[in-house]
Motif scaffolding. Structure first.
Motif, PDB file in Angstrom:
ATOM      1  N   SER A 609       1.025  -1.083  -0.125  1.00  0.00           N
ATOM      2  CA  SER A 609       0.369  -0.559  -0.075  1.00  0.00           C
ATOM      3  C   SER A 609       0.838   1.644   0.320  1.00  0.00           C
ATOM      4  N   ALA A 610       0.251   2.391   0.426  1.00  0.00           N
ATOM      5  CA  ALA A 610       1.375   3.626   0.580  1.00  0.00           C
ATOM      6  C   ALA A 610       1.531   3.542   1.560  1.00  0.00           C
ATOM      7  N   ASP A 611       2.517   4.191   2.116  1.00  0.00           N
ATOM      8  CA  ASP A 611       2.499   4.342   3.515  1.00  0.00           C
ATOM      9  C   ASP A 611       2.116   5.480   4.703  1.00  0.00           C
ATOM     10  N   GLU A 612       2.278   5.434   6.645  1.00  0.00           N
ATOM     11  CA  GLU A 612       0.953   5.911   6.554  1.00  0.00           C
ATOM     12  C   GLU A 612       0.950   7.309   6.154  1.00  0.00           C
ATOM     13  N   LEU A 613       1.479   8.536   6.206  1.00  0.00           N
ATOM     14  CA  LEU A 613       1.585   9.247   5.390  1.00  0.00           C
ATOM     15  C   LEU A 613      -0.377   9.982   4.395  1.00  0.00           C
ATOM     16  N   LEU A 614      -0.329   8.979   3.585  1.00  0.00           N
ATOM     17  CA  LEU A 614      -1.361   9.586   2.795  1.00  0.00           C
ATOM     18  C   LEU A 614      -1.758   9.654   3.270  1.00  0.00           C
ATOM     19  N   GLU A 615      -2.737   8.957   4.645  1.00  0.00           N
ATOM     20  CA  GLU A 615      -3.632   8.925   4.856  1.00  0.00           C
ATOM     21  C   GLU A 615      -3.896  10.410   6.296  1.00  0.00           C
ATOM     22  N   LYS A 616      -3.204  10.603   6.520  1.00  0.00           N
ATOM     23  CA  LYS A 616      -2.678  11.921   7.346  1.00  0.00           C
ATOM     24  C   LYS A 616      -3.205  13.352   6.457  1.00  0.00           C
ATOM     25  N   GLU A 617      -2.841  12.725   4.921  1.00  0.00           N
ATOM     26  CA  GLU A 617      -2.876  13.731   3.590  1.00  0.00           C
ATOM     27  C   GLU A 617      -3.569  14.299   3.284  1.00  0.00           C
ATOM     28  N   GLN A 618      -4.289  12.916   3.165  1.00  0.00           N
ATOM     29  CA  GLN A 618      -6.070  12.259   3.361  1.00  0.00           C
ATOM     30  C   GLN A 618      -7.126  13.451   3.654  1.00  0.00           C
ATOM     31  N   LYS A 619      -6.992  13.752   4.819  1.00  0.00           N
ATOM     32  CA  LYS A 619      -7.703  14.026   5.684  1.00  0.00           C
ATOM     33  C   LYS A 619      -7.533  15.110   5.716  1.00  0.00           C
ATOM     34  N   MET A 620      -6.213  15.943   5.922  1.00  0.00           N
ATOM     35  CA  MET A 620      -5.802  17.327   5.839  1.00  0.00           C
ATOM     36  C   MET A 620      -6.155  17.419   4.302  1.00  0.00           C
ATOM     37  N   VAL A 621      -6.983  16.850   3.535  1.00  0.00           N
ATOM     38  CA  VAL A 621      -7.330  17.349   2.482  1.00  0.00           C
ATOM     39  C   VAL A 621      -6.355  18.139   1.550  1.00  0.00           C
ATOM     40  N   LEU A 622      -5.096  17.514   1.653  1.00  0.00           N
ATOM     41  CA  LEU A 622      -4.169  18.428   0.894  1.00  0.00           C
ATOM     42  C   LEU A 622      -4.064  18.137  -0.201  1.00  0.00           C
ATOM     43  N   GLU A 623      -3.956  19.172  -1.401  1.00  0.00           N
ATOM     44  CA  GLU A 623      -4.098  19.006  -2.745  1.00  0.00           C
ATOM     45  C   GLU A 623      -3.013  17.541  -2.772  1.00  0.00           C
ATOM     46  N   PHE A 624      -3.426  17.449  -4.445  1.00  0.00           N
ATOM     47  CA  PHE A 624      -2.506  15.536  -4.748  1.00  0.00           C
ATOM     48  C   PHE A 624      -1.590  15.314  -4.771  1.00  0.00           C
ATOM     49  N   LYS A 625      -0.317  17.104  -5.658  1.00  0.00           N
ATOM     50  CA  LYS A 625       0.089  16.969  -5.941  1.00  0.00           C
ATOM     51  C   LYS A 625       0.870  17.791  -5.237  1.00  0.00           C
ATOM     52  N   TRP A 754     -13.412  18.457  -3.497  1.00  0.00           N
ATOM     53  CA  TRP A 754     -13.123  19.534  -2.745  1.00  0.00           C
ATOM     54  C   TRP A 754     -13.128  18.869  -1.580  1.00  0.00           C
ATOM     55  N   GLY A 755     -13.600  17.450  -0.448  1.00  0.00           N
ATOM     56  CA  GLY A 755     -13.200  17.426   0.678  1.00  0.00           C
ATOM     57  C   GLY A 755     -12.461  15.911   0.667  1.00  0.00           C
ATOM     58  N   TYR A 756     -12.923  15.537   1.534  1.00  0.00           N
ATOM     59  CA  TYR A 756     -12.060  13.887   1.840  1.00  0.00           C
ATOM     60  C   TYR A 756     -13.587  13.618   2.352  1.00  0.00           C
ATOM     61  N   PHE A 757     -13.324  12.406   0.967  1.00  0.00           N
ATOM     62  CA  PHE A 757     -14.237  10.645   1.476  1.00  0.00           C
ATOM     63  C   PHE A 757     -14.079   9.855   1.003  1.00  0.00           C
ATOM     64  N   GLU A 758     -13.479   8.943   2.428  1.00  0.00           N
ATOM     65  CA  GLU A 758     -12.995   7.611   1.663  1.00  0.00           C
ATOM     66  C   GLU A 758     -13.538   6.904   1.226  1.00  0.00           C
ATOM     67  N   THR A 759     -12.953   6.410   0.780  1.00  0.00           N
ATOM     68  CA  THR A 759     -13.041   4.902  -0.661  1.00  0.00           C
ATOM     69  C   THR A 759     -12.436   3.698  -0.524  1.00  0.00           C
TER      70      THR A 759
END
Length: 888
Positions: A609-625, A754-759
């Protein structure tokens, strides 16, 4: 004097970041508010109902008592409806789906009143190149859209590729056939007039900015303000806000209006120097990050199912029902409309693009199943009717006749499997729990397949099986039984378009002579192509007619993806993994003179998978780039199993790849290096074989260049070409060395936007199966491979019958077309009368002669709405879409 046209609307995604019913209930509130507002505010001009008539169905499903009020509002011009059934994604739905959306939408609109004469594409993820011709064929001469082309503005720097730029938000739009319509771009989006203040100070600030934004791009003094946004409640005090605006700006007229008022004024005042844009609009002049083309690989299972159900309806159920209709069958118009509507409910961009929350896409699978079952039922009823009409009396009473149909628009070579009931024993009159043993204990018969002249047909026995079955008579109770079944696979060569032929399974020794397809342990060969499988799993393909060799085919590339359902984004500083770097286990599965099948199995170790940082960055609504997440250091086994199949007389090499995916946050592609030196390639799009550049302009910053396709992508040089066909795999990329990279799937864990929606279900965990094919050709024959790629998605239809006399011959074609440049997409009964509709398009960009004939009927030129009768001229214009109406 400047005029500002304020159009009240709400862009209504039926489902997206919340489930369908949550949106649905908000729609009920919106419609209730509108109907009340129409009664209480006589100055409220109108509300644009987002170009889709399904909203009316959705509302009345809950509020059936409001039908009269809705009809009154539409007749009074307060509620502006149509012209479409839904707002569907253009690139991920079939050509016919795009037409049916207009055809059914227009019909639904006319049940209520007059539809808005506007091709409305506010949020389509790019716009197809044939939009101008489709609109003209539906009596529309304007399209409004939000994406795909960027105006330069008066003082902006003009980009390098002016083909895709316009100095204004209004422009002429030319299709590949030369059709021209007026294009209106929502340059400041379809919410540029949202939530207009009634407070004068606030209104002054609002209008100073909004007017400046609109004037930057507008070609005339007619400015469009879209008063609404996604799921936006109606602004109830809009008429007051307009009064305030008129007081603040006495030299500008602000009016509440519908699109018809605005468009009439705009057309009367267009300048002579409008830019002309051409073909498909996919933001080629942008930085490449927000084209949203990667939605083509999001939740690939949706795309595969959509391809399957679309083909079931338009390529099997409708043609079979039409052939039967010509012989007296009661054409199931209502049932097919129901199936089409159900299917199209999955076609809005946030649905079919796979960019919604999980519950939305679970609901889609139920709709797919519903539409598919209706299509299968219609096809079964039609084949039963036809089978009873077709003469099978050439066989003796011991034979087991069956009929095969080619329901595609081109001669088809390939195989078909059919389960033949050899013997049955009824429950009635027997102790039913003994029947299985009685039939199982009988010896297996030796059989072969023959045609009506007694000639043996190449075939293979797939299975023998004894099992339960039942009949459902039209005039009696169900009839259960136990029966012995023999499943056979026939290998047919160039069966004509829209034709049938009778065969029979008979008890007789089969002739199995001939050289096997597999030569040695790792080579498949027939008269067209030789495939050599290397120890690392790569293929070498030799096109025998030209002796051209293509090496290093069929390598799988795995990489991380920390983007979302909309956009692929590879983590920086990580490695890609390739199947050819690990050993391949290669074994022969089947080898006869008719078919060769070899399995290639490779076990890759990749990050889990990705590392644990990805979940935090998703919850921050950090732009993917901006994300810094990497891939996990924990490795996991990913097994890729591919079956390579080559059949006798067939130039198409078929692949079926299976992956039991338990890896997250990644992408898997299969690579086909072409070896061609060319700057362009072609792909199957909506009623068009579109040519695209292999490299993007200097403005492009995205390291990838994803593109859409339907049935194929193709590349060639002067001596030959390569076509990669697919089944529901809509994304590809042409790499720098002109390798065709076909995306099999992406696994991601969030919706994006525009937000964080887990899928979590977008990770596509579990067993995944992908089908695709390779076709090579010489200097000629390109269009033949295009037909083969289309046919790769449409199986033969087969049905067992009995021995009987019939009015139809044992072998016959329903219609003929004398030019393979005409690829037919529809064979159906007309919506409003008993005419038969044939629709197709010119695969070429040159004028082509064409004669289409259907026995006993006269053909006339019609439009996409099946209106009018014009003489057929015996030719196809370049890239022309043609609808022919055959009448008795």
């Amino acid at each position: 004097m400047k005029k500002v046209y304020i159009v009240s609307h709400s862009h209504w995604d039926r489902e997206w970041y919340i489930p369908y019913e949550a949106h649905h209930m908000r729609l009920i509130e919106l419609m209730d508010d509108l109907l009340e507002l129409f009664e209480t505010d006589p100055e409220f001009d109108s509300f644009h109902l987002d170009g889709q008539t399904i909203i009316l169905d959705d509302y009345l499903q809950v509020r059936p008592e409001k039908e009269e009020a809705v009809r009154k509002a539409i007749e009074a011009g307060k509620l502006k409806i149509g012209p479409f059934y839904i707002l569907q994604d253009a690139f991920l739905t079939s050509s016919e789906s795009n037409v049916r959306n207009m055809l059914i939408g227009m019909q639904e609109s006319k049940k209520w009143g007059t539809p808005v004469k506007l091709g409305y594409f506010p949020d389509t993820f790019g716009n197809m190149g044939q939009t101008p011709q489709l609109m003209k064929e539906a009596n529309l001469d304007v399209a409004a859209f939000g994406r795909g082309v960027k105006p330069t503005g008066f003082n902006n720097v003009v980009i390098n590729d002016e083909k895709y730029s316009s100095q204004f938000s209004e422009m002429w739009w030319d299709g590949p056939d030369g059709s021209r319509i007026l294009g209106v771009l929502f340059a400041n989006w379809y919410s540029n007039g949202n939530e207009i203040p009634t407070n004068k100070e606030q209104a002054k600030v609002f209008w100073e900015q909004k007017l400046r934004d609109a004037e930057q791009y507008a070609a005339t003094d007619h400015l469009l303000m879209m008063n609404g946004c996604d799921h936006q409640p109606v602004q109830k005090d809009i008429t007051e806000a307009i009064r305030v605006a008129n007081e603040l700006y006495p030299d500008i007229e602000f009016i509440h209006a519908g699109f018809d008022t605005y468009l009439n004024a705009l057309k009367a005042d267009l300048p002579a120097d409008l830019s002309v844009i051409e073909g498909e609009l996919t933001s080629q002049e942008s930085d490449g990050w927000y084209t949203l083309a990667n939605t083509a690989s999001s939740r690939v299972y949706l795309k595969q199912r959509n391809t399957e159900v679309s083909c079931q309806l338009e390529n099997m159920a409708e043609p079979l029902a039409t052939m039967a209709f010509a012989e007296g069958f009661d054409y199931p118009s209502d049932q097919l409309d129901y199936a089409w509507k159900t299917l199209m409910q999955n076609h809005p961009h946030d649905s079919i693009c796979g960019c919604s929350v999980d519950s939305v896409h679970r609901g889609m699978m139920t709709r797919f199943e519903t539409a598919d079952e209706v299509g299968k039922y219609v096809a079964s009823e039609a084949t039963t009717f036809l089978a009873n009409k077709i003469d099978t009396s050439a066989f003796d009473n011991e034979a087991k006749p069956f009929i095969v149909w080619n329901t595609t628009s081109h001669a088809k070579t390939g195989s078909v499997q059919i389960e033949i009931e050899w013997e049955r024993m009824l429950f009635a009159g027997n102790k039913h729990d003994t029947l299985y043993d009685k039939l199982s204990g009988k010896p297996v018969p030796e059989v072969c397949v023959i045609d009506v002249n007694g000639n043996q047909i190449p075939f293979e026995i797939i299975t023998h099986e004894v099992k339960f079955g039942f009949d459902l008579p039209k005039d009696a109770f169900r009839v259960p039984y136990i029966a012995r079944y023999i499943t056979v696979q026939l290998f047919l060569t160039k069966m004509p378009a829209y034709s049938h032929e009778v065969f029979a399974l008979v008890q007789k020794e089969a002739n199995t002579s001939g050289e096997n397809i597999i030569r040695g342990e790792r080579t498949l060969e027939n008269e067209f192509i030789r495939i050599d499988i290397q120890e690392n799993g790569k293929l070498t393909a030799t096109h025998k007619a030209t002796s051209r060799v293509h090496e290093n085919l069929l390598s799988f590339e795995e990489t991380g993806d920390i983007g979302n359902e909309y956009i692929f984004f590879e983590p920086t500083g990580v490695s890609r993994y390739y199947s050819h770097d690990v050993p391949a286990n290669i074994r022969v599965i089947r080898n006869t003179p008719n078919v060769g099948e070899i399995e290639i199995c490779q076990e890759m170790l990749v990050p889990e998978s990705a590392d644990e940082l990805l979940e935090k960055e998703q919850k921050m609504v950090l732009e993917f780039k901006l994300r810094q997440a990497k891939r996990s250091k924990k490795m996991k086994k990913m097994v890729i199993t591919t079956r390579v199949v080559l059949e006798k007389n067939n130039s198409l090499v078929q692949f079926e790849t299976t992956v039991n995916n338990d890896i997250k946050d990644h992408r898997l592609r299969v690579l086909f290096p072409t070896g061609f030196e060319t700057n362009v390639h072609q792909a199957d799009s909506i009623y068009e074989v579109v040519s695209r550049q292999n490299k993007m302009p200097e403005t492009w910053e995205n390291v990838t260049n994803p593109n859409h396709q339907h049935a194929f992508v193709h590349m060639e040089d002067e001596s030959g070409g390569m076509t990669i066909a697919n089944f529901g795999l809509n994304e590809y990329e042409v790499l720098e060395d002109n390798t065709i990279a076909l995306t099999l799937f992406r696994s991601v864990g969030e919706m994006g936007d525009w937000g964080y929606f887990e899928t979590p279900e977008a990770q596509c965990l579990g067993k995944q199966v992908f089908k695709y094919a390779l076709i090579l050709h010489g200097a000629d024959g390109k269009e033949e491979t295009f037909h083969q790629a289309k046919q790769f998605q449409v199986p033969f239809t087969a049905a067992q019958t009995d021995v009987h006399k019939g009015s139809l011959p044992a072998k016959s074609s329903f219609l003929t077309a004398d030019n393979d440049a005409f690829l037919m997409t529809a064979l159906k009964k007309a919506q409003e009368d008993d005419a038969i509709i044939v629709r197709g398009y010119n695969l070429k960009s040159t004028k082509e002669p064409l004669q289409v004939k259907m026995g006993g009927r006269t053909g006339y030129r019609s439009n996409l709405l099946e209106e009018g009768r014009k003489p057929l001229l015996g030719e196809l214009k370049p890239a022309e879409i043609m609808t022919i109406k055959f009448v008795k």
